[in-house]
Design a protein around this motif. Sequence first.
Motif, PDB file in Angstrom:
ATOM      1  N   GLN A 275     -12.576  -8.246   2.189  1.00  0.00           N
ATOM      2  CA  GLN A 275     -11.443  -7.591   2.119  1.00  0.00           C
ATOM      3  C   GLN A 275     -10.562  -7.990   0.868  1.00  0.00           C
ATOM      4  OE1 GLN A 275      -9.199  -8.318   5.981  1.00  0.00           O
ATOM      5  NE2 GLN A 275     -10.552  -6.929   6.974  1.00  0.00           N
ATOM      6  N   GLY A 279      -9.872  -5.334  -2.406  1.00  0.00           N
ATOM      7  CA  GLY A 279      -8.281  -5.138  -2.814  1.00  0.00           C
ATOM      8  C   GLY A 279      -8.033  -5.739  -3.954  1.00  0.00           C
ATOM      9  N   GLU A 345      -7.863  -5.117   1.652  1.00  0.00           N
ATOM     10  CA  GLU A 345      -7.901  -3.748   1.837  1.00  0.00           C
ATOM     11  C   GLU A 345      -9.195  -3.738   2.778  1.00  0.00           C
ATOM     12  OE1 GLU A 345      -8.065  -1.156  -1.308  1.00  0.00           O
ATOM     13  OE2 GLU A 345      -6.200  -1.561  -1.826  1.00  0.00           O
TER      14      GLU A 345
END
Length: 428
Positions: A275, A279, A345
Motif C-alpha cells: 500500500q 501511494g 493506498e
Amino acid sequence: MRYENKFWHRIGNRFYNQNTAIDLSELKYLHCGVDTVKQLFNCLLDQDVLKMIQAAHDASERFIFIKGIDWMITRSSKASGYQYILKNLDLGFVVLLKSFYAEYDLSGSHIKIECTPQLIAQHSPESLTNEIHAIASLFGYQLVPAGVSCHIAVDVKGFQVPADLESRLVAKAKRQYKFNSISNAQLDLNETAVIYGAGQSYTFGSAGALQFCIYDKTAEALKSDKLDFWQGIWSKVPSTGFDGDFSKPETMSEYSPVDTVHRIEARFHHSVINQFCWGTKGDDGKNISIKTFADLAPHLTALWRYALNNFRLQHSTSYIDPVWQFLIEDIQFYCPAPALLYRREQKPPSQNTRRNVAFWLGNQIRLYARKRYDPRFVVNKLLSCGLEAELADYFSVRLFGEADLLQEVLYDFVAEKMRFLILDGVAA
C-alpha cells in the motif's frame, strides 16, 4: 474527542511546555533494529525437490537433506497458505513451501522465507537479501520477489508502561480484549487491542495489517530461551558514564542483568508495504518499489514514524507523550528517512494479479486436456476469451506488436502442460 499531536520543547532528555517539564534521563536505548523479515517469491517449484519432500513427509520422516542442507520438515495448516514448513534455525531460516492456492506445476507464490533475529543481526540488508535468494533457489526457479514484511523494534530500559496506556493510546483499534495472567493470545481480529500477561504485553491492530506491540522483552526472551542472545546485544551499549577505563568492566555496559527491558515493536504485513508503494512517490515522481528487504531498508525509519503516529500515545489532548517524541526523533534504522510523503493506498483496480491468471489458466488447460482437444484449438479459445492483456502480462510479452509471439509462447506452454497432464494421468 479530537487529539492534536504537538511536540514538546526539548533540551537533551528534558521535555517541557508552558505547563509541565518531564525528564527522561532514565530512559536508555539498548537495541534498535529489525526483529523479523519474511520474503515472498513467485516461482516455478523444482518438481524433483517437491517430490522428495512429499515422499519424506508421507514416510513420516522428520528430516530431509536438500542440496547440501539439512531441514526439519513438517506439514503446515491451510491457514498458513502453504503446504510444507522446512526449518533450519541453526542457519536462521524457516521456509514455507507450495502454496495451497496455486497449481504445483504453475508459477505462483510458492515460497515464503522467514529469517531469525540472529541471522538478521549478522547481515546488511543487501547481503541478507542475497542469502534469502540463495535459499529460495534450492526449492524453485524463475524466482521473482513478490513482497516483503518485517517487524522493527526498539528495546529500552527505564520505561514504565503507563497504567492508563489503553486510554491514552490513540489508535484505530476500537474493540479491546483483555486477557490477564495468560501466557499467550492469538486472535485473528481486525482493529483490536489485546492485553495479556497481567499487563506485561500489549498488542494493538491486526496481524494481517499494521500491528503495534509493547511488551516485557526480558520475560519473553527468557521464555523463548533467547535471553543469552539478547543480553549479548544489549550489553554492547556503552554506559553513559563509561570513561574508557576497560579495567572496570562493570561500568562499561548500560545494560545490567537485573534490568527490565521493554520492547516497542511495529509489525508491517507485506500488504501494508504494498500500500505504501501504491501511494508514495519517489524523487523521480514514480511510485516507490519495495519487493525485497534491501528495497525496504531505506524506508524503515519513515515507516517507524508512521507506526508511532498511527498508534500514538498522548500526554494530553494536545501533546503527544514525551516518550513517543523521544522514539520519533532519536530512532533511526540503517539510514535517515528520505524526504518523501508516505501514503498508503489500496491496489489500483486496473492492476491485475498473475495469481488469478495462473488459477484460471491451469483449470482451463486441465479441462481441455480431459477432452483431448488439440493444443492449437485450446490456444485459439484462450485468446478469444477477452483476456489477451492478462495473458501477455503473465508471460511477460508485449500485447501490441508481438501478438504472434504471445500465440507461440502460449502454444508451447499449453502443449507441454496438456502432454504432462495426459501422460501423468491427471487428465484421465
